[in-house]
Design a protein around this motif. Structure first.
Motif, mmCIF file in Angstrom:
data_model
loop_
_atom_site.group_PDB
_atom_site.id
_atom_site.type_symbol
_atom_site.label_atom_id
_atom_site.label_comp_id
_atom_site.label_asym_id
_atom_site.label_seq_id
_atom_site.Cartn_x
_atom_site.Cartn_y
_atom_site.Cartn_z
ATOM 1 N N LEU A 23 9.143 12.393 7.292
ATOM 2 C CA LEU A 23 7.763 12.026 7.048
ATOM 3 C C LEU A 23 7.184 12.981 6.014
ATOM 4 O O LEU A 23 7.335 14.205 6.147
ATOM 5 C CB LEU A 23 6.952 12.115 8.348
ATOM 6 N N GLU A 24 6.560 12.422 4.978
ATOM 7 C CA GLU A 24 5.880 13.217 3.949
ATOM 8 C C GLU A 24 4.412 12.819 3.970
ATOM 9 O O GLU A 24 4.092 11.656 4.215
ATOM 10 C CB GLU A 24 6.462 12.914 2.566
ATOM 11 N N GLU A 25 3.532 13.765 3.704
ATOM 12 C CA GLU A 25 2.098 13.477 3.721
ATOM 13 C C GLU A 25 1.408 14.097 2.522
ATOM 14 O O GLU A 25 1.791 15.163 2.058
ATOM 15 C CB GLU A 25 1.438 14.060 4.976
ATOM 16 N N ASP A 26 0.375 13.401 2.037
ATOM 17 C CA ASP A 26 -0.567 13.982 1.100
ATOM 18 C C ASP A 26 -1.942 13.384 1.413
ATOM 19 O O ASP A 26 -2.095 12.666 2.404
ATOM 20 C CB ASP A 26 -0.144 13.788 -0.367
ATOM 21 N N ALA A 27 -2.934 13.665 0.605
ATOM 22 C CA ALA A 27 -4.303 13.244 0.907
ATOM 23 C C ALA A 27 -4.494 11.726 0.913
ATOM 24 O O ALA A 27 -5.333 11.213 1.650
ATOM 25 C CB ALA A 27 -5.269 13.880 -0.088
ATOM 26 N N SER A 28 -3.711 10.985 0.137
ATOM 27 C CA SER A 28 -3.935 9.544 0.026
ATOM 28 C C SER A 28 -2.996 8.691 0.867
ATOM 29 O O SER A 28 -3.321 7.556 1.182
ATOM 30 C CB SER A 28 -3.840 9.099 -1.439
ATOM 31 N N GLU A 29 -1.824 9.240 1.244
ATOM 32 C CA GLU A 29 -0.864 8.426 1.993
ATOM 33 C C GLU A 29 0.117 9.286 2.764
ATOM 34 O O GLU A 29 0.231 10.486 2.526
ATOM 35 C CB GLU A 29 -0.103 7.482 1.066
ATOM 36 N N ARG B 287 4.384 8.958 3.807
ATOM 37 C CA ARG B 287 5.581 8.242 3.384
ATOM 38 C C ARG B 287 6.689 8.503 4.391
ATOM 39 O O ARG B 287 6.910 9.642 4.793
ATOM 40 C CB ARG B 287 6.025 8.718 1.995
ATOM 41 N N VAL B 288 7.372 7.447 4.777
ATOM 42 C CA VAL B 288 8.582 7.567 5.575
ATOM 43 C C VAL B 288 9.723 7.351 4.593
ATOM 44 O O VAL B 288 9.855 6.277 4.008
ATOM 45 C CB VAL B 288 8.615 6.529 6.721
ATOM 46 N N ARG B 289 10.530 8.397 4.397
ATOM 47 C CA ARG B 289 11.578 8.374 3.369
ATOM 48 C C ARG B 289 12.959 8.469 4.013
ATOM 49 O O ARG B 289 13.182 9.281 4.893
ATOM 50 C CB ARG B 289 11.368 9.535 2.401
ATOM 51 N N THR B 290 13.843 7.595 3.556
ATOM 52 C CA THR B 290 15.267 7.666 3.905
ATOM 53 C C THR B 290 16.029 7.749 2.583
ATOM 54 O O THR B 290 15.426 7.612 1.512
ATOM 55 C CB THR B 290 15.727 6.413 4.692
ATOM 56 N N PRO B 291 17.346 7.935 2.613
ATOM 57 C CA PRO B 291 18.101 7.921 1.356
ATOM 58 C C PRO B 291 18.043 6.567 0.634
ATOM 59 O O PRO B 291 18.311 6.500 -0.560
ATOM 60 C CB PRO B 291 19.535 8.234 1.802
ATOM 61 N N ALA B 292 17.677 5.477 1.346
ATOM 62 C CA ALA B 292 17.705 4.142 0.742
ATOM 63 C C ALA B 292 16.328 3.572 0.408
ATOM 64 O O ALA B 292 16.230 2.686 -0.437
ATOM 65 C CB ALA B 292 18.427 3.165 1.665
ATOM 66 N N LEU B 293 15.267 4.038 1.084
ATOM 67 C CA LEU B 293 13.955 3.433 0.844
ATOM 68 C C LEU B 293 12.815 4.372 1.190
ATOM 69 O O LEU B 293 13.010 5.415 1.809
ATOM 70 C CB LEU B 293 13.811 2.120 1.621
ATOM 71 N N VAL B 294 11.602 3.954 0.764
ATOM 72 C CA VAL B 294 10.380 4.699 1.083
ATOM 73 C C VAL B 294 9.332 3.695 1.530
ATOM 74 O O VAL B 294 9.031 2.733 0.808
ATOM 75 C CB VAL B 294 9.839 5.484 -0.136
ATOM 76 N N LEU B 295 8.793 3.910 2.742
ATOM 77 C CA LEU B 295 7.673 3.123 3.233
ATOM 78 C C LEU B 295 6.419 3.948 2.998
ATOM 79 O O LEU B 295 6.262 5.033 3.555
ATOM 80 C CB LEU B 295 7.831 2.801 4.721
ATOM 81 N N HIS B 296 5.525 3.436 2.137
ATOM 82 C CA HIS B 296 4.253 4.097 1.833
ATOM 83 C C HIS B 296 3.191 3.544 2.775
ATOM 84 O O HIS B 296 3.080 2.320 2.929
ATOM 85 C CB HIS B 296 3.820 3.806 0.395
ATOM 86 N N VAL B 297 2.402 4.421 3.378
ATOM 87 C CA VAL B 297 1.299 4.012 4.239
ATOM 88 C C VAL B 297 0.033 4.622 3.653
ATOM 89 O O VAL B 297 -0.205 5.831 3.764
ATOM 90 C CB VAL B 297 1.494 4.479 5.695
ATOM 91 N N GLN B 298 -0.755 3.786 2.987
ATOM 92 C CA GLN B 298 -2.030 4.227 2.415
ATOM 93 C C GLN B 298 -2.981 4.546 3.561
ATOM 94 O O GLN B 298 -3.046 3.816 4.542
ATOM 95 C CB GLN B 298 -2.588 3.102 1.544
ATOM 96 N N ARG B 299 -3.744 5.633 3.443
ATOM 97 C CA ARG B 299 -4.626 6.071 4.525
ATOM 98 C C ARG B 299 -5.906 5.239 4.642
ATOM 99 O O ARG B 299 -6.310 4.904 5.751
ATOM 100 C CB ARG B 299 -5.007 7.541 4.339
ATOM 101 N N GLN B 300 -6.587 4.965 3.523
ATOM 102 C CA GLN B 300 -7.890 4.292 3.561
ATOM 103 C C GLN B 300 -7.978 3.222 2.494
ATOM 104 O O GLN B 300 -8.044 3.575 1.312
ATOM 105 C CB GLN B 300 -9.021 5.295 3.343
ATOM 106 N N PRO B 301 -8.000 1.959 2.873
ATOM 107 C CA PRO B 301 -7.699 1.420 4.187
ATOM 108 C C PRO B 301 -6.193 1.458 4.413
ATOM 109 O O PRO B 301 -5.417 1.496 3.455
ATOM 110 C CB PRO B 301 -8.196 -0.015 4.112
ATOM 111 N N LEU B 302 -5.774 1.404 5.666
ATOM 112 C CA LEU B 302 -4.353 1.456 5.979
ATOM 113 C C LEU B 302 -3.677 0.200 5.426
ATOM 114 O O LEU B 302 -4.038 -0.915 5.793
ATOM 115 C CB LEU B 302 -4.125 1.544 7.492
#
Length: 175
Positions: free
Chosen positions: A108-114, A116-131
Motif C-alpha cells: 500500500l502506498e499513500e499520498d495526499a490525493s490517493e 495505491r495498491v501495487r503488485t508487480p503486475a498492476l496498480v489500483l489507484h484509489v482517489q481520496r476525494q471523491p473516492l
C-alpha cells in the motif's frame, strides 16, 4: 433553403408541446441522481479470505470497501453501505468460481490525493476525494490504463451503479 439540421430545428421550435412530450418520455430512462460512496476517511490492513493480502477502506458517509489481492494480477474489490459487506450467499452465480490464493507481493502506498495498491503486475489507484477507482497494468515501470470509474460508485439501497471507462480490448469478469 434550409439544410437538414435547420429543418429539424424549425420543427421543434414550432412545436413546444412535442418537445415537452419527448422530454417527459425520456426522463424515466435517465438514471436517478447518484448517491456516491463519499470521500475516503480511513484505511486499515485486513485479513483477506484464505490469507489474501487486503485492506479495508471507510468513507465519510459510512460506506466500506475491501480490496483483496488474490494474485499479482488479480484484485477483488467489494463495497457495501453502512459499514457492512455481505458475502455472495445463495445468490452467487454458478459461473463465479473460487480463486486459489497465490503468494503475492502487494504493498500500500499513500499520498495526499490517493492511495495505491501495487503488485508487480498492476496498480489500483484509489482517489481520496471523491473516492474513485482506476486500474493500471504495469508494462515495465509504465502504467497502462485498463479501466477507471467515470463517476463515484453509487451504493443506493435499491441498486448499485458503477460507470467505467475501459480500453476496447479489455474484458470484465464478475459483477
Amino acid at each position: 433553403m434550409n439544410g437538414p439540421g435547420d429543418t429539424m430545428h424549425n420543427r421543434f421550435r414550432q412545436s413546444p408541446l412535442l418537445v415537452a412530450l419527448l422530454s417527459a418520455l425520456l426522463l424515466p430512462a435517465l438514471p436517478a441522481q447518484a448517491e456516491p460512496v463519499g470521500n475516503l476517511r480511513s484505511v486499515s490492513a485486513s485479513d483477506g479470505r484464505d490469507g489474501a493480502r487486503g485492506w479495508e477502506l471507510l468513507t465519510d458517509n459510512g460506506s466500506k470497501l475491501r480490496i483483496e489481492v488474490l494474485a499479482n494480477d488479480i484484485v477483488h474489490v467489494q463495497a457495501g453501505r453502512n459499514g457492512k459487506l455481505t458475502d455472495a450467499g445463495n445468490k452467487a452465480a454458478p459461473i463465479v468460481l473460487p480463486q486459489p490464493v497465490q503468494p503475492v507481493q502487494a504493498q500500500l502506498e499513500e499520498d495526499a490525493s490517493e492511495i495505491r495498491v501495487r503488485t508487480p503486475a498492476l496498480v489500483l489507484h484509489v482517489q481520496r476525494q471523491p473516492l474513485q477507482l482506476r486500474l493500471e497494468r504495469l508494462d515495465g515501470a509504465r502504467g497502462v490504463p485498463m479501466w477507471q470509474e467515470l463517476q463515484p460508485l453509487d451504493l443506493d439501497a435499491a441498486q448499485s451503479v458503477q460507470v467505467l471507462s475501459s480500453q476496447a480490448d479489455e474484458g470484465y469478469f464478475g459483477g
